[in-house]
Design an enzyme around this catalytic site. Structure first.
Site, PDB file in Angstrom:
ATOM      1  CE  LYS A  79       0.389   1.446  -4.076  1.00 11.59           C
ATOM      2  NZ  LYS A  79       1.329   1.521  -2.941  1.00 11.59           N
ATOM      3  CB  SER A 154       3.218  -1.930  -2.936  1.00 10.33           C
ATOM      4  OG  SER A 154       2.838  -0.710  -2.306  1.00 10.33           O
ATOM      5  CB  SER A 178       5.037   1.227  -1.103  1.00 11.02           C
ATOM      6  OG  SER A 178       5.076  -0.134  -0.801  1.00 11.02           O
TER       7      SER A 178
HETATM    8  N1  GLN Z   1       7.563  -3.729   1.065  1.00  9.75           N
HETATM    9  C1  GLN Z   1       6.833  -3.382   2.240  1.00  9.75           C
HETATM   10  C2  GLN Z   1       5.750  -4.404   2.496  1.00  9.75           C
HETATM   11  O1  GLN Z   1       5.713  -5.344   1.796  1.00  9.75           O
HETATM   12  C3  GLN Z   1       6.297  -1.997   2.136  1.00  9.75           C
HETATM   13  C4  GLN Z   1       4.992  -1.892   1.451  1.00  9.75           C
HETATM   14  C5  GLN Z   1       4.411  -0.514   1.418  1.00  9.75           C
HETATM   15  O2  GLN Z   1       5.067   0.475   1.770  1.00  9.75           O
HETATM   16  N2  GLN Z   1       3.147  -0.456   1.044  1.00  9.75           N
HETATM   17  O3  GLN Z   1       4.964  -4.298   3.359  1.00  9.75           O
END
Ligand code: GLN
Length: 498
Positions: A79, A154, A178
């Site tokens: 990532k 994400s 994410s």
């Molecule tokens: N969807 C969540 C957010 O928008 C989780 C994001 C994540 O785990 N980085 O914050």
């Protein structure tokens, strides 16, 4: 047999035994990326030359009878939130476009030390804020099962790369879901370890009390292989746990006889797609057939999870992202004519750099967090959110006094259409309903496929476990994957020979 037909476990064994060279394996995956990523957009950078060079040096060492690492020759997609010295690290933000970190993230260093081959950096929501990958400054990722849909986020690029067989394994990060949510929406397996199990040093910080790095792969066994190389204490991360690292692979075969799995009735309430509910119930039945005991439990404050998370995470983000001002870090606006209204040219430079560098969702989070932390509102919002977080954590501690694991859906629906939720941030935040609790409580969770909708989209099952129960999470998922073949299904695009 193509290298992309092998599991990560079989692939490293084949390289070790000399049945497959690291170069051939790396090349096969690079060719798949070249052929398929034009329609998926999972990668922000691909290091063809560098990864082939690394692979060749592994082959040479093996041929010379010198030792090779436990991941020798295994292509890994990372990532773009993790620092890499030899490839850009952008966090999918214009703010960090072209940034070349001066050091490798600890996880990247450990992967390299294990002789993995880092083939590229994957697309993501900007600064990991989002659940659909549509917040990337470099375009959305397309779900390999249906290119008109999101892969989740994400870590959507990492999930899509594995789902389309462009990498056998990938690294993601999980602040509120994410790793698990995109794994669920792309039909792969993703593990969010306990907070502190894996070093966060060199992970671009989003919300430091929640962030955790973990593996994403086609199976729990492959995740176990990766976790064994990246877990463990790092004195360079003050929040890293100084606990022994067990063998995550050796324990997998042990049967699930007597393991207690909690089922939360509220997970099946309004808003859950009936096809998702059905597949999740079937997974509980499979666990029961494997000898597990299913027990009804309650997580009384689960409803407050999303509200709590969307205070704690933006508050920490507003503080973490203050460093990107164009002077200390990040994109700097071109000096232009002063447009007036600013205290000084310096303040104007800060403001314009941040206005140009950050995308709309990141700005929204910074504003939410700054507001919630400001004098007069701190107690009403941030301090209160911390108190509710304690209650949520206590719910988990109470539950784990009764059961060994908690099962349920990862997401209420299968992958949604690109653009479907972009106009309504709240509906996007609600996607995180089942995943944020794990992070708020600091425990671990794994997500893996447990079925498909009639239209052919994967459905994910989530298991959450107490602190440092990664062995059990991986074992339970692996046992399930021995009974079922959902994780072996590939999207049509992956079947393309490259
Ligand atoms: N969807 C969540 C957010 O928008 C989780 C994001 C994540 O785990 N980085 O914050």
């Amino acid at each position: 047999m193509q290298p992309s037909d092998l599991s990560a476990v079989d692939l490293v064994n084949a390289v070790r035994q000399g049945d497959l060279t690291a170069v051939r394996c790396t090349e096969a995956y690079l060719d798949r990326i070249a052929a398929l990523d034009g329609s998926i957009n999972a990668f922000l950078s691909v290091d063809r030359e560098g990864s082939l060079r690394t692979a060749a040096s592994i082959d040479e060492r093996r041929k010379a009878g010198k030792p090779i690492g436990p991941l020798a020759g295994l292509p890994v997609a990372v990532k773009d939130a993790l620092c890499t010295t030899d490839q850009p690290t952008t966090c999918a933000s214009k703010m960090l476009a072209g940034f070349r970190p001066p050091y490798d993230a600890e996880v990247v260093a450990r992967l390299r030390a294990a002789d993995a081959v880092i083939v590229g950096k994957t697309n993501m929501d900007e600064f990991a804020m989002g659940g659909s990958n549509e917040n990337s400054a470099f375009g959305p990722v397309h779900n390999p099962w249906d290119l008109a849909r999101t892969p989740g986020g994400s870590s959507g690029g990492s999930a899509a790369a594995v789902a389309a067989d462009m990498a056998p394994v990938a690294i993601g990060s999980d602040t509120g879901g994410s790793i698990r949510q995109p794994a669920g929406l792309c039909g792969i397996t993703g593990l969010k370890p306990t907070y502190g199990r894996v070093s966060r040093r060199g992970l671009v910080a989003f919300a430091s009390s929640l962030d955790q790095i973990g593996p994403m792969a086609r199976s729990a066994a492959d995740c176990a292989l990766i976790l064994s190389s990246i877990a463990g204490h790092d004195p360079g991360d003050a929040t890293s746990l100084d606990a022994p690292v067990p063998s995550y692979t050796a324990d997998l075969e042990r049967p699930l006889e007597g393991v207690r799995i909690g089922r939360v009735a509220a997970h099946f309430g309004a808003g859950v797609d009936p096809e998702v509910a059905h597949a999740v119930e079937e997974a509980f039945a499979a666990f029961r057939a494997a000898g597990a005991i299913i027990k009804e439990i309650d997580l009384p404050h689960a409803d407050a999870g999303v509200a709590t998370y969307y205070l704690v995470a933006p508050c920490e983000a507003s503080s973490n992202l203050a460093r990107y001002d164009g002077a200390h870090y990040g994109h700097r606006a071109e000096p232009g004519k002063t447009s007036g209204g600013f205290e000084s040219a310096l303040v104007e430079m800060y403001c314009r750099s941040r206005a140009e560098g950050f995308g709309p969702e990141v700005k929204r989070r910074i504003m939410l967090g700054t507001y919630a932390l400001s004098a007069g509102y701190y107690d009403a919002y941030y301090a209160k959110a911390l108190r509710v977080r304690r209650l949520i954590r206590q719910d988990y501690l109470d539950a784990f006094a009764e059961v060994d694991l908690i099962g349920g859906p990862v997401s209420a629906t299968a992958a949604f259409k690109l653009g479907e939720k972009t106009g309504d941030p709240l509906s996007m935040y609600l996607v995180d309903l089942y995943t944020v609790g794990t992070n708020l409580a600091g425990v671990g969770g794994i997500s893996f496929p447990c079925g498909f909708t009639k239209s052919g989209l994967p459905i994910g099952f989530q298991l959450q476990g107490p602190a440092l129960a990664e062995q059990l999470l991986l074992r339970a998922a692996d046992r399930y994957q021995h009974l079922t073949d959902w994780h072996l299904r590939r999207p049509a695009i992956a079947a393309q020979r490259c």
